[in-house]
Design an enzyme around this catalytic site. Structure first.
Site, short mmCIF file in Angstrom:
data_model
loop_
_atom_site.label_atom_id
_atom_site.label_comp_id
_atom_site.label_asym_id
_atom_site.label_seq_id
_atom_site.Cartn_x
_atom_site.Cartn_y
_atom_site.Cartn_z
N LYS A 2 0.85 -1.20 0.00
CA LYS A 2 0.00 0.00 0.00
C LYS A 2 0.87 1.22 0.00
O LYS A 2 2.00 1.19 0.52
CB LYS A 2 -0.89 0.02 1.25
CG LYS A 2 -2.13 0.86 1.10
CD LYS A 2 -3.22 0.12 0.33
CE LYS A 2 -4.45 0.95 0.10
NZ LYS A 2 -5.57 0.13 -0.38
P1 NAD Z 1 -12.84 8.30 -2.51
O1 NAD Z 1 -11.85 9.33 -2.18
O2 NAD Z 1 -13.31 8.16 -3.92
O3 NAD Z 1 -14.17 8.53 -1.65
C1 NAD Z 1 -14.19 8.66 -0.26
C2 NAD Z 1 -15.48 9.41 0.09
O4 NAD Z 1 -15.66 9.42 1.50
C3 NAD Z 1 -15.45 10.86 -0.38
O5 NAD Z 1 -16.68 11.18 -0.98
C4 NAD Z 1 -15.21 11.63 0.91
O6 NAD Z 1 -15.74 12.93 0.88
C5 NAD Z 1 -15.91 10.75 1.93
N1 NAD Z 1 -15.39 10.88 3.28
C6 NAD Z 1 -14.10 10.95 3.68
N2 NAD Z 1 -14.01 11.06 5.01
C7 NAD Z 1 -15.28 11.05 5.46
C8 NAD Z 1 -15.86 11.12 6.75
N3 NAD Z 1 -15.11 11.23 7.84
N4 NAD Z 1 -17.20 11.06 6.84
C9 NAD Z 1 -17.98 10.93 5.74
N5 NAD Z 1 -17.50 10.87 4.51
C10 NAD Z 1 -16.16 10.92 4.37
O7 NAD Z 1 -12.28 6.94 -1.94
P2 NAD Z 1 -12.65 5.46 -2.36
O8 NAD Z 1 -11.71 5.03 -3.41
O9 NAD Z 1 -14.12 5.36 -2.59
O10 NAD Z 1 -12.24 4.68 -1.02
C11 NAD Z 1 -13.10 4.62 0.10
C12 NAD Z 1 -12.67 3.45 0.98
O11 NAD Z 1 -12.71 2.25 0.21
C13 NAD Z 1 -11.27 3.54 1.55
O12 NAD Z 1 -11.25 2.94 2.82
C14 NAD Z 1 -10.45 2.71 0.58
O13 NAD Z 1 -9.27 2.19 1.18
C15 NAD Z 1 -11.44 1.61 0.27
N6 NAD Z 1 -11.18 0.89 -0.98
C16 NAD Z 1 -11.15 1.54 -2.18
C17 NAD Z 1 -10.93 0.82 -3.35
C18 NAD Z 1 -10.97 1.45 -4.72
O14 NAD Z 1 -10.94 0.72 -5.71
N7 NAD Z 1 -11.06 2.77 -4.85
C19 NAD Z 1 -10.70 -0.56 -3.28
C20 NAD Z 1 -10.75 -1.19 -2.05
C21 NAD Z 1 -10.99 -0.45 -0.91
#
Ligand code: NAD
Length: 476
Positions: A107
């Site tokens: 990561k």
């Molecule tokens: P992203 O940046 O696209 O979206 C995150 C969203 O959460 C944003 O809209 C942000 O405004 C909101 N947010 C952040 N902090 C917040 C809070 N305290 N309260 C409410 N909303 C909040 O990120 P993502 O890619 O969707 O990732 C989200 C989660 O999923 C992370 O934990 C990431 O590790 C996990 N994840 C992502 C992927 C991927 O393919 N993108 C894959 C596996 C896991």
């Protein structure tokens, strides 16, 4: 960010790991070898922006190299720190093992608020960070292959791929150095939606098993279930969109950084998403009730809670007040180890992160294979498949005409049956198959062992067992 005396994110992952290995009979020392992070690289680098040099801090952590390349996203956020990337790298090892993606875990993260810089500045910062990682083989098609995470997406992955290609001009597999690229830069159809799509497939598979559904006190299908989603970013948006449009779920609340929107009749996910894209948050959206203390809405009554934002949001301060009977961890580590104990005690079923959000790495695996094979999935078979189906349709129509029965094939059936699968359909099929198989492997442990009563430990037992087998095969 953990309140009270809760362990850090990495310690939380380790505690959950320990709960599982206590039930295993691993050779002496192997438990520690699997648990610890192999290496974490920390880099500070400068970028000239707005007339002065700004220094940034970034990390790339490699948790386990039992399989190579290692894989894991790159996060852009001010909250990034060593503890966090190591926790996320460990989760990647277990996740890849569970969904049978042939990678070790890694990561990366960069302490930056992408909202503070324009596109050109973000490109300079991203390329410079990529340069630091590429020159140490911490980005490399055969050793370490990043992907998007919080704060990064297709745009950043395209810059990273291009940076690698510029520094490795004769590497024919250069595009495989990173996944989550846009389709025109070597990406694969269905990668952007993959993690949210995987959350949907995970829930669909869970609801195929009435005994499992009953464990969460729910019944029936996904249709009509009231769902709360935290974080309408990449993962949360796609999960909410598919669940409401295709499975009949009602999204009764969406929680964002600037508060929550609540509507018991079900929110219009597309409209809210559009609003956030335009206004940067949920504030001001007219067709729902706005609650300023968004985190409090995690405690609202609902059937399914989907934390899809960040780690540690369900912790010892609110776990006892959570009313959802089913939580699916779309984010990584949204439930702390302490909260996990409280929720299990309450009988809440948690579909764990390493399975629930495994759709992202699964489709990244498909993209990596596509890049290495240099051919789009389905390119060789599609028309041949269509020609064979045409033969069957022609024969059926000939039989109908010659027997005089007068029956005909419906135009809708003919259209669907005659169309060969394109890349998107193949990717979705492979993802669905992966999510079903991974669920089955967890479920088997969940139902067959008296000493296991939750899906998280089941997931760890399957994943650790596979990593251990891989070490054994190496003679370690
Ligand atoms: P992203 O940046 O696209 O979206 C995150 C969203 O959460 C944003 O809209 C942000 O405004 C909101 N947010 C952040 N902090 C917040 C809070 N305290 N309260 C409410 N909303 C909040 O990120 P993502 O890619 O969707 O990732 C989200 C989660 O999923 C992370 O934990 C990431 O590790 C996990 N994840 C992502 C992927 C991927 O393919 N993108 C894959 C596996 C896991």
């Amino acid at each position: 960010m953990q309140p009270g005396n809760e362990p850090s994110f990495r310690q939380s992952v380790d505690l959950m790991f320990n709960r599982a290995v206590a039930l295993m009979d691993l050779p002496p020392g192997l438990e520690e070898k699997i648990r610890v992070c192999n290496a974490t690289y920390k880099v500070r680098f400068g970028v000239r922006l707005r007339g002065q040099i700004e220094t940034f801090v970034g990390y790339r952590s490699v948790h386990s190299e039992h399989m190579e390349p290692v894989k894991g996203g790159i996060r852009f956020s001010l909250g990034v720190n060593q503890d966090e990337v190591e926790a996320l790298a460990a989760l990647m090892t277990y996740k890849c093992a569970l969904v049978e993606a042939p990678f070790g875990g890694s990561k990366g993260g960069l302490c930056v608020d992408p909202g503070q810089y324009d596109e050109h500045e973000m490109e300079l910062i991203t390329r410079r960070f990529a340069y630091e990682l590429i020159k140490r083989d911490l980005i490399n098609p055969s050793q370490n292959v990043p992907a998007p995470d919080m704060g990064t997406g297709e745009r950043e992955m395209a810059w990273i791929a291009d940076q690698y290609a510029r520094m490795n001009t004769t590497d024919i597999n250069a595009r495989a150095c990173v996944t989550g690229k846009p389709p025109h830069a070597g990406g694969i159809a269905g990668r952007v939606e993959a993690t949210g799509r995987g959350v949907q497939y995970a829930l669909q598979e869970y609801f195929r098993h009435p005994e499992d559904v009953a464990k969460s006190g729910l019944s029936g299908s996904l249709d009509g279930k009231r769902v709360i989603v935290q974080g309408l970013g990449n993962v949360g948006y796609h999960a909410a969109s598919f669940l409401s449009a295709e499975d009949g779920c009602k999204i009764t609340a969406i929680i964002e950084r600037d508060g929550a929107l609540v509507d018991e009749r079900g929110l219009d996910v597309e409209a809210v998403h559009h609003w956030i894209a335009k206004h940067g948050g949920v504030t001001g959206y007219a067709d729902a009730t706005h609650v300023a203390d968004g985190a409090k809405v995690l405690e609202n009554d609902c059937d399914i809670l989907i934390p899809a934002a960040m780690e540690g949001v369900i912790n010892l301060t609110n776990a006892a007040k959570i009313k959802a009977s089913l939580i699916i961890e779309a984010a990584n580590g949204p439930v702390t180890a302490g909260a996990d104990d409280v929720l299990r005690e309450k009988g809440v079923v948690i579909i764990p992160d390493m399975f629930a959000n495994g759709g992202g790495v699964t489709v990244s695996y498909f993209e990596w294979v596509k890049n290495l094979s240099h051919i789009r999935f389905g390119r060789m078979q599609r028309r041949q498949e269509e020609a064979r189906h045409q033969l069957v349709v022609d024969e059926l129509e000939r039989l109908s005409a010659s027997s005089g029965t007068g029956w005909t094939l419906s135009p809708d059936f003919k259209e669907k049956y005659l169309r060969g699968a394109d890349e998107l359909e193949l990717v979705r099929s492979g993802l669905d198959d992966t999510m079903r198989a991974a669920y089955q492997s967890m479920r088997e442990v969940w139902h067959s062992r008296d000493d296991v009563d939750d899906l998280r430990v089941s997931a760890y037992l399957v994943a650790i067992g596979r990593v251990a087998a891989s070490y054994k095969a190496k003679g370690l």
